[in-house]
Design a protein around this motif. Structure first.
Motif, mmCIF file in Angstrom:
data_model
loop_
_atom_site.group_PDB
_atom_site.id
_atom_site.type_symbol
_atom_site.label_atom_id
_atom_site.label_comp_id
_atom_site.label_asym_id
_atom_site.label_seq_id
_atom_site.Cartn_x
_atom_site.Cartn_y
_atom_site.Cartn_z
ATOM 1 N N LEU A 180 22.968 43.014 44.265
ATOM 2 C CA LEU A 180 21.997 43.616 43.358
ATOM 3 C C LEU A 180 21.838 45.115 43.615
ATOM 4 C CD1 LEU A 180 20.150 42.737 41.039
ATOM 5 C CD2 LEU A 180 18.306 42.486 42.732
ATOM 6 N N GLU A 181 21.877 45.514 44.888
ATOM 7 C CA GLU A 181 21.705 46.930 45.232
ATOM 8 C C GLU A 181 22.796 47.803 44.623
ATOM 9 O OE1 GLU A 181 19.554 44.519 48.276
ATOM 10 O OE2 GLU A 181 21.460 44.388 47.221
ATOM 11 N N ASN A 182 23.962 47.235 44.380
ATOM 12 C CA ASN A 182 25.089 47.996 43.826
ATOM 13 C C ASN A 182 25.253 47.812 42.322
ATOM 14 O OD1 ASN A 182 25.697 48.710 46.456
ATOM 15 N ND2 ASN A 182 27.369 47.236 46.670
ATOM 16 N N ALA A 183 24.439 46.945 41.726
ATOM 17 C CA ALA A 183 24.711 46.419 40.379
ATOM 18 C C ALA A 183 24.903 47.483 39.311
ATOM 19 C CB ALA A 183 23.606 45.464 39.953
ATOM 20 N N LEU A 184 24.238 48.632 39.431
ATOM 21 C CA LEU A 184 24.306 49.658 38.386
ATOM 22 C C LEU A 184 25.205 50.833 38.767
ATOM 23 C CD1 LEU A 184 20.570 49.668 37.253
ATOM 24 C CD2 LEU A 184 22.514 48.521 36.166
ATOM 25 N N GLY A 189 25.748 56.901 32.034
ATOM 26 C CA GLY A 189 26.315 57.393 30.783
ATOM 27 C C GLY A 189 26.889 56.334 29.876
ATOM 28 N N LEU A 190 26.923 55.086 30.328
ATOM 29 C CA LEU A 190 27.520 54.012 29.530
ATOM 30 C C LEU A 190 26.442 53.191 28.821
ATOM 31 C CD1 LEU A 190 30.189 52.667 32.048
ATOM 32 C CD2 LEU A 190 30.635 53.950 29.942
ATOM 33 N N PRO A 191 26.744 52.689 27.628
ATOM 34 C CA PRO A 191 25.822 51.736 27.002
ATOM 35 C C PRO A 191 25.851 50.437 27.798
ATOM 36 C CG PRO A 191 27.865 51.890 25.749
ATOM 37 C CD PRO A 191 27.926 52.953 26.802
ATOM 38 N N ILE A 192 24.685 49.851 28.004
ATOM 39 C CA ILE A 192 24.620 48.606 28.775
ATOM 40 C C ILE A 192 24.414 47.431 27.827
ATOM 41 C CG2 ILE A 192 22.111 48.708 29.163
ATOM 42 C CD1 ILE A 192 22.714 47.617 32.028
ATOM 43 N N HIS A 193 25.016 46.312 28.189
ATOM 44 C CA HIS A 193 24.849 45.096 27.399
ATOM 45 C C HIS A 193 23.390 44.643 27.518
ATOM 46 C CE1 HIS A 193 25.296 40.957 26.040
ATOM 47 N NE2 HIS A 193 26.500 41.278 25.565
ATOM 48 N N PRO A 194 22.730 44.320 26.407
ATOM 49 C CA PRO A 194 21.308 43.961 26.484
ATOM 50 C C PRO A 194 21.027 42.747 27.361
ATOM 51 C CG PRO A 194 22.208 43.497 24.291
ATOM 52 C CD PRO A 194 23.219 44.338 25.012
ATOM 53 N N GLY A 195 21.946 41.795 27.396
ATOM 54 C CA GLY A 195 21.746 40.635 28.259
ATOM 55 C C GLY A 195 21.783 41.014 29.723
ATOM 56 N N ALA A 196 22.722 41.883 30.094
ATOM 57 C CA ALA A 196 22.808 42.359 31.476
ATOM 58 C C ALA A 196 21.566 43.162 31.827
ATOM 59 C CB ALA A 196 24.068 43.200 31.659
ATOM 60 N N LYS A 197 21.130 44.011 30.916
ATOM 61 C CA LYS A 197 19.919 44.814 31.142
ATOM 62 C C LYS A 197 18.721 43.909 31.416
ATOM 63 C CE LYS A 197 17.051 48.370 28.892
ATOM 64 N NZ LYS A 197 15.747 47.666 28.835
ATOM 65 N N GLY A 204 13.997 43.580 39.052
ATOM 66 C CA GLY A 204 13.263 44.739 39.543
ATOM 67 C C GLY A 204 14.009 46.053 39.490
ATOM 68 N N LEU A 205 15.188 46.083 38.876
ATOM 69 C CA LEU A 205 15.930 47.339 38.765
ATOM 70 C C LEU A 205 15.454 48.121 37.543
ATOM 71 C CD1 LEU A 205 19.617 46.251 39.567
ATOM 72 C CD2 LEU A 205 17.844 47.067 41.146
ATOM 73 N N THR A 206 15.529 49.441 37.647
ATOM 74 C CA THR A 206 15.215 50.313 36.522
ATOM 75 C C THR A 206 16.507 50.660 35.800
ATOM 76 O OG1 THR A 206 13.311 51.254 37.663
ATOM 77 C CG2 THR A 206 14.224 52.520 35.813
ATOM 78 N N ALA A 305 30.490 47.424 26.312
ATOM 79 C CA ALA A 305 29.221 47.669 26.989
ATOM 80 C C ALA A 305 29.324 47.283 28.463
ATOM 81 C CB ALA A 305 28.107 46.872 26.317
ATOM 82 N N PHE A 306 28.602 48.012 29.296
ATOM 83 C CA PHE A 306 28.569 47.771 30.742
ATOM 84 C C PHE A 306 27.869 46.450 31.034
ATOM 85 C CE2 PHE A 306 26.320 48.028 34.794
ATOM 86 C CZ PHE A 306 27.284 48.509 35.671
ATOM 87 N N ILE A 307 28.505 45.651 31.900
ATOM 88 C CA ILE A 307 27.888 44.393 32.328
ATOM 89 C C ILE A 307 27.543 44.426 33.816
ATOM 90 C CG2 ILE A 307 28.302 41.914 32.676
ATOM 91 C CD1 ILE A 307 29.708 41.871 30.006
ATOM 92 N N GLY A 308 28.391 45.038 34.636
ATOM 93 C CA GLY A 308 28.053 45.105 36.057
ATOM 94 C C GLY A 308 29.071 45.848 36.885
ATOM 95 N N HIS A 309 28.617 46.284 38.066
ATOM 96 C CA HIS A 309 29.480 46.920 39.056
ATOM 97 C C HIS A 309 30.257 45.850 39.814
ATOM 98 C CE1 HIS A 309 29.974 47.897 43.409
ATOM 99 N NE2 HIS A 309 30.391 49.061 42.966
ATOM 100 N N ILE A 310 31.499 46.170 40.164
ATOM 101 C CA ILE A 310 32.309 45.211 40.925
ATOM 102 C C ILE A 310 32.519 45.694 42.362
ATOM 103 C CG2 ILE A 310 34.427 43.845 40.981
ATOM 104 C CD1 ILE A 310 34.701 44.326 37.963
ATOM 105 N N TYR A 311 33.171 46.841 42.543
ATOM 106 C CA TYR A 311 33.371 47.374 43.897
ATOM 107 C C TYR A 311 33.807 48.835 43.806
ATOM 108 C CZ TYR A 311 38.423 46.925 43.135
ATOM 109 O OH TYR A 311 39.708 47.049 42.640
ATOM 110 N N PRO A 312 33.688 49.585 44.912
ATOM 111 C CA PRO A 312 34.164 50.965 44.907
ATOM 112 C C PRO A 312 35.685 50.999 44.855
ATOM 113 C CG PRO A 312 32.609 50.579 46.708
ATOM 114 C CD PRO A 312 33.000 49.247 46.167
ATOM 115 N N GLU A 313 36.227 51.854 44.007
ATOM 116 C CA GLU A 313 37.672 52.037 43.867
ATOM 117 C C GLU A 313 38.095 53.264 44.669
ATOM 118 O OE1 GLU A 313 39.788 50.080 42.298
ATOM 119 O OE2 GLU A 313 39.388 49.953 40.162
#
Length: 332
Positions: A180-184, A189-197, A204-206, A305-313
């Protein structure tokens, strides 16, 4: 005798100069498949050193095939966007025993940061057994994008929720980054999927991103979905395979199939064209896609639309001691 010796030295010097002249441009560099972010960032990196076509021979290979080429001696340098540590690099070292990882210079990193969304990253020397010192490179974020045409509100919610809450069941090393700490990370700058939001705000994320408009509707949801990943020798394909299996296990009524692709750019283009529902991508080309920039100029992707972070590249550049290359400056 002196004349003979002088003549011999002259011929030898001429042969040496000819060898150097012939070797210019003969370095084989794997820059990633066509329509991949690896391909794009490789050209940015090489350009930061003033290297252009003609200064090297480019091979548009996925990292798995590129690693095989490095092992066989057919490729001198391979550039990859991979998680840390990368199993393919560990496997290459186990096979050849003389892997060298190339650091980027401070000047090159500054130029890359000026012209792209990549930022400096230090690979600690204890990441791989063969490293003798830290390696300076650049990094971005791997993220999941979804089609607003086929991923409805509730499905977007379930995809994000399952990514976070069931990540412990994913055995891939990079799955530990899906918290969760990495999720965003990478969402800027990306549009987020409303379900993910909705899911992230419940946790508790902003979320300050613009919210994507959906065409997809739960009442007409299909059963089969395609997830675009990357080449089998990279990180996306095996990690995406496990993500798909976990979604299929916990989300009723859907079947997600992961497919091998050229990664970021191809996945985003395929979402735009209706050939994929989900795509793994670096956040940099995702921004370019929604804004119609760089490879997407005139062909923006309005339905992702953005759904979630996966890992640092992390950009990881490998060669072998036998190639005699310590830096890209050696190619000038």
């Amino acid at each position: 005798m002196r004349k003979s010796l002088f003549g011999f030295m002259t011929i030898l010097l001429g042969m040496m100069l000819l060898t150097v002249a012939c070797s210019k441009g003969d370095t084989n560099i794997a820059i990633g498949p066509p329509a991949s972010e690896t391909n794009s960032v490789s050209k940015i990196i090489l350009g930061a050193y003033g290297l252009e076509k003609g200064d090297y021979k480019e091979y548009q290979e996925g990292f798995g095939d590129a690693a095989d080429g490095v092992q066989d001696g057919n490729i001198d340098i391979s550039i990859g966007i991979l998680g840390l540590p990368a199993a393919s690099i560990e496997s290459l070292q186990a096979s050849v025993g003389d892997v060298v990882m190339i650091s980027l210079s401070d000047d090159a990193i500054a130029k890359i940061e000026e012209t792209s969304g990549y930022r400096r990253h230090t690979i600690p020397k204890d990441t791989y057994d063969f490293l003798e010192s830290d390696v300076e490179t650049v990094t971005a974020y791997a993220i999941l994008m979804g089609s607003t045409d086929t991923i409805d509100d509730e499905l977007g919610y379930e995809l994000a929720k399952t990514m976070i809450e069931k990540a412990s069941e994913n055995t891939h090393a990079q799955a530990k980054q899906m918290i969760l700490e990495n999720a965003l990370r990478g969402a800027e700058g990306l549009p987020i999927h409303p379900g993910a939001k909705r899911y992230y705000e419940e946790q508790g994320l902003t979320v300050d991103n613009p919210v994507a408009e959906l065409i997809a509707d739960e009442s007409s949801r299909k059963n089969e979905f395609i997830l675009g990943t990357g080449s089998q020798g990279g990180t996306y394909y095996p990690l995406g395979g496990e993500m798909a299996s976990i979604w299929n296990k916990y989300i009723d009524g859907i079947n997600v199939t992961n497919t091998e692709t050229g990664a970021s750019v191809e996945n985003l283009s395929s979402i735009r064209d209706g050939h994929m529902d989900l795509g793994m991508t670096v956040h940099v080309p995702a921004l370019q896609a929604v804004n119609g920039e760089a490879a997407f100029e005139g062909n923006e992707v309005p339905n992702a639309a953005f759904i979630g972070h996966i890992y640092p590249e992390v950009i990881q550049i490998v060669t072998r001691e036998s190639a005699g290359i310590k830096s890209f400056e050696d190619l000038k």
